[in-house]
Design an enzyme around this catalytic site. Structure first.
Site, PDB file in Angstrom:
ATOM      1  N   ASP A 196      -3.469   2.230  -5.290  1.00 24.60           N
ATOM      2  CA  ASP A 196      -2.265   2.218  -4.899  1.00 24.60           C
ATOM      3  C   ASP A 196      -1.815   0.883  -4.110  1.00 24.60           C
ATOM      4  O   ASP A 196      -1.183   0.870  -3.221  1.00 24.60           O
ATOM      5  CB  ASP A 196      -2.113   3.557  -4.076  1.00 24.60           C
ATOM      6  CG  ASP A 196      -2.614   3.263  -2.617  1.00 24.60           C
ATOM      7  OD1 ASP A 196      -3.606   2.869  -2.468  1.00 24.60           O
ATOM      8  OD2 ASP A 196      -2.061   4.168  -1.592  1.00 24.60           O
ATOM      9  N   GLU A 197      -2.834  -0.043  -4.182  1.00 24.97           N
ATOM     10  CA  GLU A 197      -2.612  -1.389  -3.488  1.00 24.97           C
ATOM     11  C   GLU A 197      -2.635  -2.580  -4.315  1.00 24.97           C
ATOM     12  O   GLU A 197      -3.443  -2.556  -5.313  1.00 24.97           O
ATOM     13  CB  GLU A 197      -3.635  -1.327  -2.454  1.00 24.97           C
ATOM     14  CG  GLU A 197      -3.815  -0.569  -1.298  1.00 24.97           C
ATOM     15  CD  GLU A 197      -4.986  -0.528  -0.527  1.00 24.97           C
ATOM     16  OE1 GLU A 197      -5.293  -1.770   0.276  1.00 24.97           O
ATOM     17  OE2 GLU A 197      -5.640   0.404  -0.392  1.00 24.97           O
ATOM     18  N   ASP A 227       0.879  -1.070   0.050  1.00 19.15           N
ATOM     19  CA  ASP A 227       0.045  -0.124   0.090  1.00 19.15           C
ATOM     20  C   ASP A 227       0.959   1.327  -0.128  1.00 19.15           C
ATOM     21  O   ASP A 227       1.880   1.440   0.766  1.00 19.15           O
ATOM     22  CB  ASP A 227      -0.869   0.065   1.336  1.00 19.15           C
ATOM     23  CG  ASP A 227      -1.640   1.239   1.166  1.00 19.15           C
ATOM     24  OD1 ASP A 227      -1.861   2.162   0.314  1.00 19.15           O
ATOM     25  OD2 ASP A 227      -2.582   1.329   2.222  1.00 19.15           O
TER      26      ASP A 227
HETATM   27  P1  TTP Z   1      -5.236   5.306   0.453  1.00 21.52           P
HETATM   28  O1  TTP Z   1      -4.385   4.087   0.309  1.00 21.52           O
HETATM   29  O2  TTP Z   1      -6.436   4.958   1.097  1.00 21.52           O
HETATM   30  O3  TTP Z   1      -4.566   6.483   1.237  1.00 21.52           O
HETATM   31  P2  TTP Z   1      -3.163   7.100   0.982  1.00 21.52           P
HETATM   32  O4  TTP Z   1      -2.177   6.268  -0.018  1.00 21.52           O
HETATM   33  O5  TTP Z   1      -3.278   8.513   0.456  1.00 21.52           O
HETATM   34  O6  TTP Z   1      -2.552   7.318   2.345  1.00 21.52           O
HETATM   35  P3  TTP Z   1      -2.048   5.919   3.336  1.00 21.52           P
HETATM   36  O7  TTP Z   1      -0.519   6.116   3.636  1.00 21.52           O
HETATM   37  O8  TTP Z   1      -2.930   5.957   4.535  1.00 21.52           O
HETATM   38  O9  TTP Z   1      -2.304   4.593   2.592  1.00 21.52           O
HETATM   39  O10 TTP Z   1      -5.732   5.618  -0.794  1.00 21.52           O
HETATM   40  C1  TTP Z   1      -5.173   5.851  -1.995  1.00 21.52           C
HETATM   41  C2  TTP Z   1      -5.209   7.057  -2.728  1.00 21.52           C
HETATM   42  O11 TTP Z   1      -6.495   6.936  -3.453  1.00 21.52           O
HETATM   43  C3  TTP Z   1      -5.113   8.376  -2.076  1.00 21.52           C
HETATM   44  O12 TTP Z   1      -3.796   8.672  -2.396  1.00 21.52           O
HETATM   45  C4  TTP Z   1      -6.157   9.171  -2.825  1.00 21.52           C
HETATM   46  C5  TTP Z   1      -7.295   8.263  -3.343  1.00 21.52           C
HETATM   47  N1  TTP Z   1      -8.254   8.526  -2.335  1.00 21.52           N
HETATM   48  C6  TTP Z   1      -9.158   9.541  -2.602  1.00 21.52           C
HETATM   49  O13 TTP Z   1      -9.145  10.053  -3.763  1.00 21.52           O
HETATM   50  N2  TTP Z   1     -10.470   9.662  -1.819  1.00 21.52           N
HETATM   51  C7  TTP Z   1     -10.590   8.840  -0.713  1.00 21.52           C
HETATM   52  O14 TTP Z   1     -11.318   9.009   0.001  1.00 21.52           O
HETATM   53  C8  TTP Z   1      -9.279   8.061  -0.244  1.00 21.52           C
HETATM   54  C9  TTP Z   1      -9.464   7.051   0.784  1.00 21.52           C
HETATM   55  C10 TTP Z   1      -8.211   7.657  -1.368  1.00 21.52           C
HETATM   56 MG    MG Z   2      -2.201   3.927   0.522  1.00 20.20          MG
END
Ligand code: TTP
Ligand code: MG
Length: 386
Positions: A101-102, A6
């Site tokens: 992103d996962e 992730d």
């Molecule tokens: P996430 O993996 O949930 O968040 P992140 O990568 O920004 O942070 P973390 O380090 O906690 O993993 O989501 C991945 C991407 O998806 C995030 O960068 C932006 C997008 N996203 C949105 O556009 N809206 C949302 O509500 C969420 C949760 C994510």
């Molecule tokens: Mg993330």
């Protein structure tokens, strides 16, 4: 041995990597920063001010007036996402993209799957590649199944690398609220609370019959998850296209960007696919969504299910989630839903169905009979009329 990767603060980290002046600063990526909208994500520096995904941009500005607010560029994030998958494929061909992103990687059958040490080496290797080639950071979870790997990835963010086996999983999560368990949303957590089930440990020891009474077939599944058990396979993204599949797609008369219209179409397509599967006696476990934009760029996303299905609601729910996660705010000219990984149902109704599911099945059979007699459009779900 399963790896879950992730990216940390993905959209914000991409912006920081592209512009060194943003490194170390609170960066907030949002829709249109001037208009009302919500935060897509915030860099870890901005999170210390309380800014988080989904928050109205206006509120984020109040909490973090010194933040750098940037309008997101979904095309850019998607192309980096694809590049990441290519990197992961150097470790194993069994790479399942899970969100932008996962991803899950199945290390079984590779040297990295041989031991905990080897899997951790694979995790660190990915982190190094991601840092060297893209200037990004990733958190890695390692476990015996997807559930544990996914939850382990969230244990030490950012830049974390966490290995958990079932025992460690239980020690860590049993004392915590049920809502912490992957897959348990607010409503399920509230319903569990009404049954007196507050922690993951409570759920692990709850009588199965009570859970089944409240949640149908999902009840016992919740309990299995509380034990850290999960048998869903990692489905490489190239599968499903090769294996037998059934799908329908629809080219719009005029390009459409209204979400409600697209969602209504997804429902209609899911219904058509499921209907054809039942008629031809198939069940499937991979749902694929295809979106072609007006400029003919095409996005195909898929997700594997825990079990074989042939009902429109499940296929719709999964396709809808894929749509919501991946749809760019651009006009769409074609949309398609496919169910892959098909197997013969052999006329056998799924076993062990509880009352709620039996009723849903008999509704489906009724709909099928009406349509056999009066045509496909004789009965539709209301949502498909939008
Ligand atoms: P996430 O993996 O949930 O968040 P992140 O990568 O920004 O942070 P973390 O380090 O906690 O993993 O989501 C991945 C991407 O998806 C995030 O960068 C932006 C997008 N996203 C949105 O556009 N809206 C949302 O509500 C969420 C949760 C994510
Ligand atoms: Mg993330």
């Amino acid at each position: 041995m399963i790896l879950h990767i992730d990216m940390d603060a993905f959209f914000a980290a991409v912006e920081q990597a592209a512009n060194p002046r943003l490194k170390g600063r609170p960066v907030v990526v949002c829709g249109d920063p001037d208009r009302r909208g919500t935060v897509a994500t915030a860099s870890y520096e901005a999170r210390t001010f309380g800014v988080h995904s989904g928050m109205p941009t206006g509120e984020a500005r109040r909490l973090c007036p010194g933040g750098v607010f940037i309008e997101g560029d979904p095309e850019k994030y998607r192309s980096i996402s694809l590049y990441l998958l290519e990197l992961y494929k150097r470790l194993t061909p069994a790479v399942e993209p899970f969100s932008i992103d996962e991803a899950f990687l199945d290390l079984g059958g590779t040297a990295y799957g041989a031991s905990r040490t080897a899997a951790e080496l694979a995790g660190r290797t990915v982190q190094r590649w991601v840092a060297e080639r893209l200037g990004l950071s990733a958190s890695v979870g390692i476990g015996p199944n997807k559930l544990i790997a996914k939850m382990a990835a969230g244990v030490a963010k950012p830049q974390g690398l966490t290995y958990l086996d079932e025992d460690a999983f239980r020690r860590r999560w049993w004392p915590l609220p049920v809502a912490e368990l992957w897959g348990i949303g607010e409503q399920t957590a509230a319903a569990l609370g009404r049954l007196g089930i507050a922690t993951v440990g409570d759920l692990a020891h709850a009588p199965e019959a009570r859970l089944a009474g409240a949640f149908g077939v999902n009840g016992p599944r919740l309990k299995v998850a509380a034990w850290g058990e999960d048998t869903t396979p990692v489905v490489p993204y190239y599968e499903g296209a090769d294996s037998k599949s059934m799908g329908h797609e629809f080219t719009l008369l005029t390009d459409v960007r209204e979400r409600a219209v697209l969602e209504g179409l997804v429902l209609r397509l899911a219904d058509q696919v499921a209907r054809r599967m039942r008629r031809e006696d198939y069940r499937g476990r991979i749902v694929v969504l295809k979106v072609r934009y007006a400029d003919f760029t095409t996005v195909i996303r898929q997700r594997a299910l825990a079990e074989y299905v042939d009902d429109d609601r499940t296929i719709y729910r999964v396709a809808l989630r894929l749509l919501r996660e991946n749809l760019a705010p651009r006009p769409v000219r074609l949309i398609g839903v496919t169910c892959g990984g098909l197997e013969r149902a052999n006329g056998v109704e799924q076993e062990g169905l509880l009352v709620a599911d039996r009723r849903a099945r008999s509704l489906l059979r009724g709909v099928d009979r009406v349509r056999d007699r009066w045509g496909e459009r004789a009965v539709l779900r209301a949502g498909a009329l939008r």
